[in-house]
Design a protein around this motif. Structure first.
Motif: not given
Length: 285
Positions: A64-71, A145-149, A154-157
């Motif tokens: 779910f972490i990388t999937a959340f980044a895509d969302v 706090l790291m993944w969202v910003p 726009g960085f690739d997951k």
């Protein structure tokens, strides 16, 4: 499933490298001081917590972490830069800044501290201490706090994951007494000297030197403390766990304590206040 397999393969591969380096550190310290600096029961506890943390973290990243980044990415700047060395350098520096923010928050908000306290609960400093982590880390939300910003920029997951894992790999080497001062590098980079201060529990050492790879964030935001100015370093936390060698206990005792405090005082502010706020507000328990 492929992502999960890759994550687990990376975990076990990195673990083998870490254990080899721990043996080398123990050998070096024994030759230098007559003692390896390692204690069997504590080292086993550190390895156990490290394995449980990284396995859960790997599963969380895959599920779910990388999937959340895509969302969330479509709601951001959608920069999506072309792969290049310059782009990765920019990502790496930004990831380190948000790592600093994340680390700062883990010390200042009790909800985050309940998982980070495990890492600080050792009274010794060696490479195995770096592995003394908490399997609840991926489940309490501090990774946002790291993944969202980074995702919103726009960085690739996959790039984000590489930058964060590279940062954590670097931090492994900060947990040692085998390395002294490193000259000019102390001005820019986080070093074992700086990180020894971070793990101290005396007043001059608490909440200092949060940097991951770079120490410049601490210098900019006033959280830096040089080892020469920190006094004698006493590793650990101000309220040590009752069972410091029990891997499950040291990963859950502070969470249980926080929930008991919330229930006892009926005060939800405990969740987001400083870890010691409940003592300041309600006195000794």
């Amino acid at each position: 499933m492929e992502d999960l397999i890759r994550a687990l393969a990376f975990i076990f591969g990195a673990g083998a490298v870490f254990i080899l380096l721990m043996f080398l550190e123990a050998w070096y310290m024994h030759r230098k001081t007559g003692h390896s600096g390692y204690y069997i029961k504590e080292t086993l506890a550190n390895l156990t917590t490290g394995a449980s943390y990284k396995i859960v973290d790997g599963i969380a990243i895959a599920l779910f972490i990388t999937a959340f980044a895509d969302v969330i990415a479509p709601y951001g700047l959608q920069w999506n830069p072309e792969p290049s060395l310059l782009t990765f350098v920019i990502l790496f520096v930004l990831a380190d800044f948000f790592m600093y923010v994340n680390h700062f928050a883990m010390h200042k908000l009790r909800w985050f501290w309940v998982v980070h306290v495990t890492h600080h609960s050792s009274e010794h400093m060696n490479l195995s201490t770096a592995l003394r982590q908490n399997f609840l880390n991926a489940l309490n939300g501090n990774w946002l706090l790291m993944w969202v910003p980074l995702a919103l920029i726009g960085f690739d997951k996959d790039w984000i994951l590489i930058a964060i894992e590279a940062n954590l790999f670097y931090q492994f080497f900060m947990h040692t007494e085998a390395v002294g001062r490193l000259g000019w590098a102390e001005k820019i980079f986080n070093t074992p000297s700086h990180h020894r201060v971070h793990h101290g529990s005396n007043p001059e050492q608490i909440d200092r030197n949060f940097g991951g790879v770079f120490i410049i964030w601490d210098r900019l935001f006033g959280t830096f403390r040089d080892e020469d100015d920190a006094g004698e370093i006493k590793y650990g936390v101000t309220r040590m766990p009752e069972k410091p060698l029990n891997p499950f206990y040291i990963q859950t005792y502070e969470l249980a304590s926080m929930l008991k405090d919330v229930w006892r005082y009926k005060d939800l502010r405990i969740l987001y206040k400083h870890p010691d706020w409940v003592l300041e507000k309600y006195g000794e328990q």
